[in-house]
Motif scaffolding. Structure first.
Motif, short mmCIF file in Angstrom:
data_model
loop_
_atom_site.label_atom_id
_atom_site.label_comp_id
_atom_site.label_asym_id
_atom_site.label_seq_id
_atom_site.Cartn_x
_atom_site.Cartn_y
_atom_site.Cartn_z
N THR A 35 0.84 -1.20 0.00
CA THR A 35 0.00 0.00 0.00
C THR A 35 0.87 1.25 0.00
OG1 THR A 35 -0.09 0.01 2.41
CG2 THR A 35 -1.80 -1.21 1.26
N ALA B 244 -3.12 6.90 0.80
CA ALA B 244 -4.07 5.89 0.35
C ALA B 244 -5.18 5.65 1.35
CB ALA B 244 -3.33 4.57 0.08
N ALA B 245 -4.97 6.05 2.61
CA ALA B 245 -5.98 5.80 3.65
C ALA B 245 -5.69 6.69 4.84
CB ALA B 245 -5.96 4.33 4.07
N GLN C 128 -12.76 -0.79 6.57
CA GLN C 128 -12.99 0.47 5.87
C GLN C 128 -14.39 0.96 6.24
OE1 GLN C 128 -11.86 0.96 1.78
NE2 GLN C 128 -10.32 -0.66 1.87
N THR D 106 -10.80 9.78 0.44
CA THR D 106 -9.85 8.79 0.95
C THR D 106 -10.56 7.89 1.95
OG1 THR D 106 -8.11 10.47 0.80
CG2 THR D 106 -7.60 8.51 2.08
N SER E 24 -9.76 3.70 7.11
CA SER E 24 -9.65 2.24 7.17
C SER E 24 -8.97 1.74 8.45
CB SER E 24 -8.88 1.72 5.96
OG SER E 24 -7.56 2.25 5.93
N ARG F 104 -3.26 0.55 7.19
CA ARG F 104 -2.68 -0.22 6.08
C ARG F 104 -3.32 -1.60 5.98
NH1 ARG F 104 3.18 -1.20 6.62
NH2 ARG F 104 2.88 -2.13 4.57
N LEU G 142 -6.53 -1.62 4.17
CA LEU G 142 -6.41 -1.56 2.71
C LEU G 142 -6.01 -2.90 2.12
CD1 LEU G 142 -4.56 1.82 2.05
CD2 LEU G 142 -6.99 1.33 1.75
N ASP G 143 -5.23 -3.67 2.89
CA ASP G 143 -4.67 -4.93 2.38
C ASP G 143 -4.99 -6.04 3.36
OD1 ASP G 143 -3.24 -7.03 1.39
OD2 ASP G 143 -1.28 -6.05 1.46
#
Length: 488
Positions: A2, A71-72, A207, A218, A221, A428, A431-432
């Motif tokens: 990420t 990214a978040a 999220q 954005t 998360s 993170r 996101l993943d």
């Protein structure tokens, strides 16, 4: 892999924000102050809009410092701070009642017959420190309108429109069933909150919504209460090691694994985090005044700030027989006597600032030892070390005193702002889903390790002196009789 994430730690006296890149580390930072108001009768309040403004200001500073998008977003919160607000507009209906506020003590006294059941259900002792007594107090004394929640639910709603709280923060209310990790209808009924609309309890790495508060849309998360975020950031993911954060107060947490361990020592048994639907638990102990006790000495003119602890305290060889029990906001675990006042004994004409500073450091460290020993008892095995973070860890005197009295190595975090780092790791992971906690958290590398420099015998003698003064305080201030008048 990420991209960078924005991690925001909304704390009692300020908000810190970091932009964290998985490859380059911290690439941007920002901060904004928060100014709680300390009033009579044990009141501690903050303007909720000031909390939100501090989140926005710190986050935007960090993003400007980094100069690149994220990214978040992840958000850590104070835990037990509550307010009432209008879910239709997001407008606050009360000030934020801060975790240190003691005005719900009469409610706790009234509910004393339910204390054991509440602790069995929720893992928490009956005390104004937690959120539920404050929520009930708001409903009785301030307003019946809107919803009443911990501050994170309001902040998330203002950022995304969602109505959620993470499992660890929910576990700080005394309304969460510790085994089921769901709201307890029994606890809600005890507090007179059965009809309340409560936020959905979510995983820390879920999220929960989209925010445009920091620029482009954005995902938010990552959500986690502050001390548990610090526990994760310090890689305390297995039993045996504990962490302590030295902030406004001092907070010691020890991981217990996938099942809650009911405490027998006066600690708190609570959710550490719920990640990917899997819950981890921890033991938690609190010292109400750490940096706030240093600020008290500063306000008296004894020192000019925390930076004076080492030069002033190191100018003398010891405390000169002075013992300081810094219960300036009462004693938390394992005593749970928020009504106590601090004591300063052994004063003489030769007592100076150096002795007072050393006595304060010993008083803070001795309380942490009590928590560590209680955790070891509950775990059934001695702790092997203590990992520490927070502003006061910059004091060599305090950290050496901690190692001496604890008789264990004290490892100081090499990374500042570990709470933000912890919630950044959770963001993170949101996101993943393939990313594990061990992969998301930077490898643990202490900046310093303090080894005990005194014998176990001397440590025991110094602790015994502190414990005698605590016992004297307890004797002088009998516990308030919480038995209802009709039952006496």
């Amino acid at each position: 892999m990420t991209g960078p994430v924005l991690a925001v730690d909304q704390g009692t006296s300020g908000t810190k924000a970091l932009v964290i890149c998985p490859e380059r580390g911290v690439i941007g930072s920002g901060s904004a102050p928060v100014n709680p108001r300390y009033g009579t009768g044990g009141s501690v309040e903050t303007d909720p809009e000031a909390l939100l403004s501090s989140v926005l200001d710190a986050g935007r500073q960090a993003l400007a410092d980094a100069g690149e998008p994220v990214a978040a977003v992840g958000l850590a919160n104070q835990g037990e701070t509550v307010l009432a607000w209008d879910p239709a507009t997001g407008r606050p209906l009360t000030d934020a009642i801060v975790w240190q506020d003691r005005r719900s003590e009469p409610i706790c006294a009234e509910l004393a017959p339910h204390a054991d059941d509440l602790t069995r259900l929720t893992g928490l002792p009956l005390d104004p420190y937690f959120a539920a007594p404050k929520m009930a107090w708001i409903r009785r004394e301030l307003t019946r309108a809107g919803v009443v929640t911990t501050s994170d639910a309001w902040l998330v709603h203002r950022l995304t429109g969602a109505f959620v709280t993470d499992a660890a923060t929910a576990g700080r209310t005394q309304l969460l069933d510790l085994d089921r990790v769901a709201w307890s209808s029994e606890a809600l009924a005890v507090y007179g909150l059965a009809g309340e609309r409560l936020p959905e309890v979510v995983d820390a790495d879920g999220q929960v919504g989209i925010t445009t508060a920091f620029g482009p849309a954005t995902p938010l998360s990552g959500l986690l209460v502050d001390q548990q975020a610090a526990l994760l950031a310090q890689s305390v993911t297995e039993p045996g090691v504990a962490k302590c954060t030295y902030g406004t107060g001092a907070f010691l947490l020890a991981q217990t694994g996938s099942r809650p361990r009911r405490t027998t020592t006066g600690l708190v048994s609570c959710v550490a985090w719920r990640l990917g639907g899997r819950t981890s638990y921890c033991l938690d102990g609190q010292v109400y005044t750490a940096a706030s006790a240093v600020r008290w000495l500063t306000d008296l003119g004894v020192i000019s700030g925390a930076a004076d602890l080492d030069p002033v305290g190191s100018a003398v060889p010891d405390s000169g027989g002075v013992t300081f029990v810094p219960a300036l906001a009462g004693l938390a675990a394992p005593w749970w006597r928020g009504d106590l006042r601090g004591s300063l004994t052994g004063l003489g004409l030769d007592t100076g600032p150096g002795q007072l500073v050393r006595a304060l450091c010993e008083g803070i460290a001795a309380q942490v030892v009590e928590l560590a020993e209680a955790a070891a008892t509950d775990l059934g095995a001695p702790l092997t070390g203590l990992r520490v973070d927070g502003g006061l860890t910059r004091s060599t005197l305090l950290m050496q005193t901690q190692a001496d009295l604890l008789q264990l190595p004290v490892e100081v975090s090499a990374l500042p702002d570990v709470t933000a780092l912890g919630v950044g790791a959770v963001a993170r992971m949101g996101l993943d889903p393939e990313l594990t906690a061990e992969q998301a958290v930077p490898a643990w590398k202490p900046s310093a390790v303090y080894e005990p420099r005194i014998s176990a015998t001397e440590a025991a003698e110094r602790l015994a002196g502190f414990r005698r003064e605590v016992a004297a305080l307890l004797d002088r201030t009998p516990a308030v009789d919480r038995t209802p008048a009709a039952d006496r």
